[in-house]
Design an enzyme around this catalytic site. Structure first.
Site, PDB file in Angstrom:
ATOM      1  N   ASP A  81      32.310  36.686 -17.399  1.00 24.96           N
ATOM      2  CA  ASP A  81      32.467  35.477 -16.586  1.00 24.96           C
ATOM      3  C   ASP A  81      33.854  34.866 -16.780  1.00 24.96           C
ATOM      4  O   ASP A  81      34.526  34.513 -15.829  1.00 24.96           O
ATOM      5  CB  ASP A  81      31.362  34.447 -16.882  1.00 24.96           C
ATOM      6  N   ASP A  95      38.262  33.263 -22.374  1.00 25.76           N
ATOM      7  CA  ASP A  95      38.691  31.935 -22.841  1.00 25.76           C
ATOM      8  C   ASP A  95      39.554  32.141 -24.087  1.00 25.76           C
ATOM      9  O   ASP A  95      40.721  32.509 -23.961  1.00 25.76           O
ATOM     10  CB  ASP A  95      37.430  31.095 -23.093  1.00 25.76           C
ATOM     11  N   LYS A 126      41.282  31.826 -18.714  1.00 22.83           N
ATOM     12  CA  LYS A 126      41.887  30.570 -19.178  1.00 22.83           C
ATOM     13  C   LYS A 126      42.959  30.926 -20.194  1.00 22.83           C
ATOM     14  O   LYS A 126      42.749  30.791 -21.402  1.00 22.83           O
ATOM     15  CB  LYS A 126      40.807  29.731 -19.872  1.00 22.83           C
ATOM     16  N   PHE A 134      36.670  22.548 -18.915  1.00 22.86           N
ATOM     17  CA  PHE A 134      35.374  23.209 -18.982  1.00 22.86           C
ATOM     18  C   PHE A 134      34.817  23.354 -17.576  1.00 22.86           C
ATOM     19  O   PHE A 134      34.651  22.375 -16.852  1.00 22.86           O
ATOM     20  CB  PHE A 134      34.406  22.420 -19.869  1.00 22.86           C
ATOM     21  N   ARG A 161      24.469  27.227 -13.646  1.00 19.94           N
ATOM     22  CA  ARG A 161      24.826  28.640 -13.423  1.00 19.94           C
ATOM     23  C   ARG A 161      24.642  29.025 -11.964  1.00 19.94           C
ATOM     24  O   ARG A 161      25.314  29.920 -11.463  1.00 19.94           O
ATOM     25  CB  ARG A 161      23.943  29.560 -14.280  1.00 19.94           C
TER      26      ARG A 161
HETATM   27  P1  IMP Z   1      35.732  33.412 -25.535  1.00 15.36           P
HETATM   28  O1  IMP Z   1      36.256  32.109 -26.064  1.00 15.36           O
HETATM   29  O2  IMP Z   1      36.786  34.141 -24.737  1.00 15.36           O
HETATM   30  O3  IMP Z   1      35.170  34.253 -26.641  1.00 15.36           O
HETATM   31  O4  IMP Z   1      34.571  33.038 -24.507  1.00 15.36           O
HETATM   32  C1  IMP Z   1      33.233  33.268 -24.788  1.00 15.36           C
HETATM   33  C2  IMP Z   1      32.297  32.686 -23.779  1.00 15.36           C
HETATM   34  O5  IMP Z   1      32.381  31.268 -23.784  1.00 15.36           O
HETATM   35  C3  IMP Z   1      32.502  33.049 -22.320  1.00 15.36           C
HETATM   36  O6  IMP Z   1      32.009  34.339 -21.986  1.00 15.36           O
HETATM   37  C4  IMP Z   1      31.714  31.961 -21.650  1.00 15.36           C
HETATM   38  O7  IMP Z   1      30.339  32.315 -21.591  1.00 15.36           O
HETATM   39  C5  IMP Z   1      31.910  30.764 -22.556  1.00 15.36           C
HETATM   40  N1  IMP Z   1      32.902  29.844 -21.967  1.00 15.36           N
HETATM   41  C6  IMP Z   1      34.223  29.756 -22.235  1.00 15.36           C
HETATM   42  N2  IMP Z   1      34.827  28.810 -21.485  1.00 15.36           N
HETATM   43  C7  IMP Z   1      33.822  28.270 -20.706  1.00 15.36           C
HETATM   44  C8  IMP Z   1      33.800  27.231 -19.691  1.00 15.36           C
HETATM   45  O8  IMP Z   1      34.813  26.596 -19.317  1.00 15.36           O
HETATM   46  N3  IMP Z   1      32.589  26.977 -19.131  1.00 15.36           N
HETATM   47  C9  IMP Z   1      31.441  27.637 -19.467  1.00 15.36           C
HETATM   48  N4  IMP Z   1      31.431  28.621 -20.406  1.00 15.36           N
HETATM   49  C10 IMP Z   1      32.611  28.932 -21.013  1.00 15.36           C
HETATM   50 MG    MG Z   2      28.377  31.839 -22.047  1.00 16.54          MG
END
Ligand code: IMP
Ligand code: MG
Length: 181
Positions: free
Chosen positions: A101, A104, A132, A153, A166
């Site tokens: 999705d 981040d 992001k 967010f 979702r």
């Molecule tokens: P990571 O920080 O790249 O490991 O992201 C892990 C997970 O955090 C993503 O796959 C999303 O499910 C969730 N996530 C990160 N940023 C957002 C956001 O802005 N909204 C909703 N979920 C998020």
């Molecule tokens: Mg998630």
């Protein structure tokens, strides 16, 4: 009362998502022609993107699903990723495309990708609908990406706040009062 009332701003519209997913599907269909494509959806956030992307891909592909949880809630690049639900399929000889999705901090995928590489796939790449980049902590980039979003967010198109929103068909930002409830 509609969920839409909780949205402050739409960042990526339904039409923009549709157009981008079509483009990604075409590109992936070209890049993976003659290969053994396996789409790996990371639940639950990628479920909407996965359902759209797989139908935009015109070459044969199989699908599988995985649930992971990261300790330390993605705050630390040395954090661990726990496999809550593993894949059903063997990865040997497969051309794996991880469908996400949002990229981040990148902590989750920077842990998961090497774990899957140990299973001897033919190749492994990442496709994310949202990115992001300003939040990145881990050294990882997506091979295919949809839209860069600012450091806010976001919800919708699979992404949740407290397991809700979702099912919004677009990507948006919640009104601040929603978090204060
Ligand atoms: P990571 O920080 O790249 O490991 O992201 C892990 C997970 O955090 C993503 O796959 C999303 O499910 C969730 N996530 C990160 N940023 C957002 C956001 O802005 N909204 C909703 N979920 C998020
Ligand atoms: Mg998630």
């Amino acid at each position: 009362m509609s969920m839409h009332d909780d949205i402050q701003e739409i960042l990526v519209s339904e039409a923009e998502l549709k157009e981008k997913v079509t483009q990604l599907g075409e590109q992936i269909s070209r890049d993976y022609a003659g290969k053994n494509l396996l789409l790996v959806s990371i639940l639950k956030g990628s479920v909407v993107f996965m359902a759209d992307l797989m139908r935009a891909i015109t070459i044969p592909a199989s699908i599988d699903f995985m649930v992971v949880s990261s300790y330390g809630a993605g705050t630390n690049t040395s954090g661990l990723v726990k496999i809550v639900k593993d894949l059903d399929q063997n990865l040997a000889g497969k051309d794996v495309l991880i469908v996400e999705d949002i990229l981040d901090t990148g902590v989750t995928l920077s842990k998961l990708k090497p774990m899957l590489e140990l299973r001897n796939p033919n190749s492994i790449r990442i496709c994310t609908i949202l990115d992001k980049p300003s939040r990145r902590k881990a050294d990882i980039t997506a091979d295919y990406q949809g839209f860069a979003v600012p450091d806010e967010f976001v919800v919708g198109y699979g992404l949740d706040y407290d397991e809700k929103y979702r099912n919004l068909p677009f990507v948006g930002v919640l009104k601040p009062q929603v978090y204060q409830k």
